[in-house]
Design an enzyme around this catalytic site. Sequence first.
Site, PDB file in Angstrom:
ATOM      1  N   ALA A 115      -2.391  -6.099   1.711  1.00  0.00           N
ATOM      2  CA  ALA A 115      -3.288  -5.387   2.632  1.00  0.00           C
ATOM      3  C   ALA A 115      -2.632  -5.228   3.993  1.00  0.00           C
ATOM      4  CB  ALA A 115      -4.631  -6.106   2.753  1.00  0.00           C
ATOM      5  N   HIS A 153       2.902   0.757   2.707  1.00  0.00           N
ATOM      6  CA  HIS A 153       1.719  -0.090   2.867  1.00  0.00           C
ATOM      7  C   HIS A 153       1.462  -0.758   1.522  1.00  0.00           C
ATOM      8  CE1 HIS A 153      -2.080  -1.305   4.836  1.00  0.00           C
ATOM      9  NE2 HIS A 153      -2.510  -1.355   3.586  1.00  0.00           N
ATOM     10  N   CYS A 154       1.560  -2.083   1.522  1.00  0.00           N
ATOM     11  CA  CYS A 154       1.431  -2.837   0.273  1.00  0.00           C
ATOM     12  C   CYS A 154      -0.034  -3.190   0.036  1.00  0.00           C
ATOM     13  CB  CYS A 154       2.269  -4.106   0.333  1.00  0.00           C
ATOM     14  SG  CYS A 154       2.135  -5.120  -1.157  1.00  0.00           S
ATOM     15  N   PRO A 155      -0.646  -2.702  -1.040  1.00  0.00           N
ATOM     16  CA  PRO A 155      -2.051  -3.033  -1.296  1.00  0.00           C
ATOM     17  C   PRO A 155      -2.250  -4.502  -1.634  1.00  0.00           C
ATOM     18  CG  PRO A 155      -1.119  -1.839  -3.156  1.00  0.00           C
ATOM     19  CD  PRO A 155      -0.099  -1.801  -2.074  1.00  0.00           C
TER      20      PRO A 155
END
Length: 461
Positions: free
Chosen positions: A128, A123-125
């Site tokens: 998002a 999950h790439c911050p």
Amino acid sequence: MEISSLNQIAVPGVYLLILFLGYPSQVLFCYLDPAPLTKNELYISNVVLVLIFITYTKSVFVDPGTIPKSHGQDDKEGRETAGVKRGDGLKRTKWCRKCDAAKPPRAHHCKECKRCIPKMDHHCPWTANCVSHTTFPHFLRFLFYTSCGLSWLEYLLWIRIAYLWENRNMPAYLGPNPFLVAHLFATTVINSITVFALGVLFIRNVWCLLVNTTTIEGWEIERHRTLIRRARHFGGILQSPDGTKVPIRKQEFPYDVGIWQNVKQGMGTGNPISWLNPLAATPSLNSGLAFPTNGFEDASLSWPPPDPDRSYRRPPPSTNATPFTFADSALSPQESLAAFRERQVADAVRRRRPFVQRAEAQLARDRDGDGIGDGYGDGMSEGESRSDDDEPHKGGRTGGEDDEGEEAWRNAEGERLKDFGVDEEVEFYDEQEDDHVPLGQLLARRRAAGTGTGTVTVTVD
């Protein structure tokens, strides 16, 4: 900063960063020697900017996918995609407790998206969003065009910096004013840091594409190697927290099927032009529910390999031949529920006891003559009680995390599963093959496989 709080500002922040590096710099170059940007330089800069905006927007807003409700049911298609065939005709099926549904291979439960994501990478911050089977091509194109665009900007910046340095002895009033110099300095620093970080990330993702691994699977591969190193000290066998002996053997990663096939699968097409097309179609979700394997390992083996610390507590063998056994039959419903909760807590504590503590406790029992002599003590001298990756303060774990158990294990880069957005509680302990599948689902699969004539024995302790 937690991923959830970072998500609220990350996407607007990235858009602002693209705007800051893209457009004010073009205005800045109009006032800096040796000359403003040429027509071709302006054309290249703005085309790349458009490509960056398109690919980033798709990385943010394309749905990372979800597992269909019909997946893993007792129909023929579900049985073929739910797991890996075993010798008895059934399939080992991973079951997500939170989604209450079967999981296809390579899927993981994301704590941010609150669901299982097919072929989840992480999950790439900064987007998002999950990098998954459906979003990986858009994410990789974003990294490619951003690395190219920022490298182009770096080239243009250093031309102006080199010119200023060559003419550093000229009178100040002949050079740019302090505001332009400060703007040039800030843009150069920010751009240099960004292009380095994204360049490394791009190279890493290209490597993952070529060998067909995800970031999470890279963590699992390193975890498997750690277990192999541990098992060498114990005759190839490790014990789970409940004392069950689990044989550990080296297992090859099954999804590396050759560079060309890996790239086709990862990018969703074998057309090289589509690989660079920012408007290319998103890969089909159905193609992310089952994956070809290289056949290096037996078809009954699944990925990730067995990990003793993920094992559930097995009920002790019973000499009672009664099919159904209930030890607390005299308790009231409230007392039975309380007793069940107590066993759950005790089981969780034992299951999360770190490997080093368990191994040293077994060695102490063996030295005192209380051990059975064929567990952790086999093939291991007193000085070999730990390998480098099992030290509480080195390699696989940092200080202060021993009480968190093996889900707190870190790879060589200090990363845990939760650092990739994975729900550790679900993934590390509850993602068991057939252990957490509801009994009705197991019976349905057995009936569908034509072996439903046998007797099912359930023991409740």
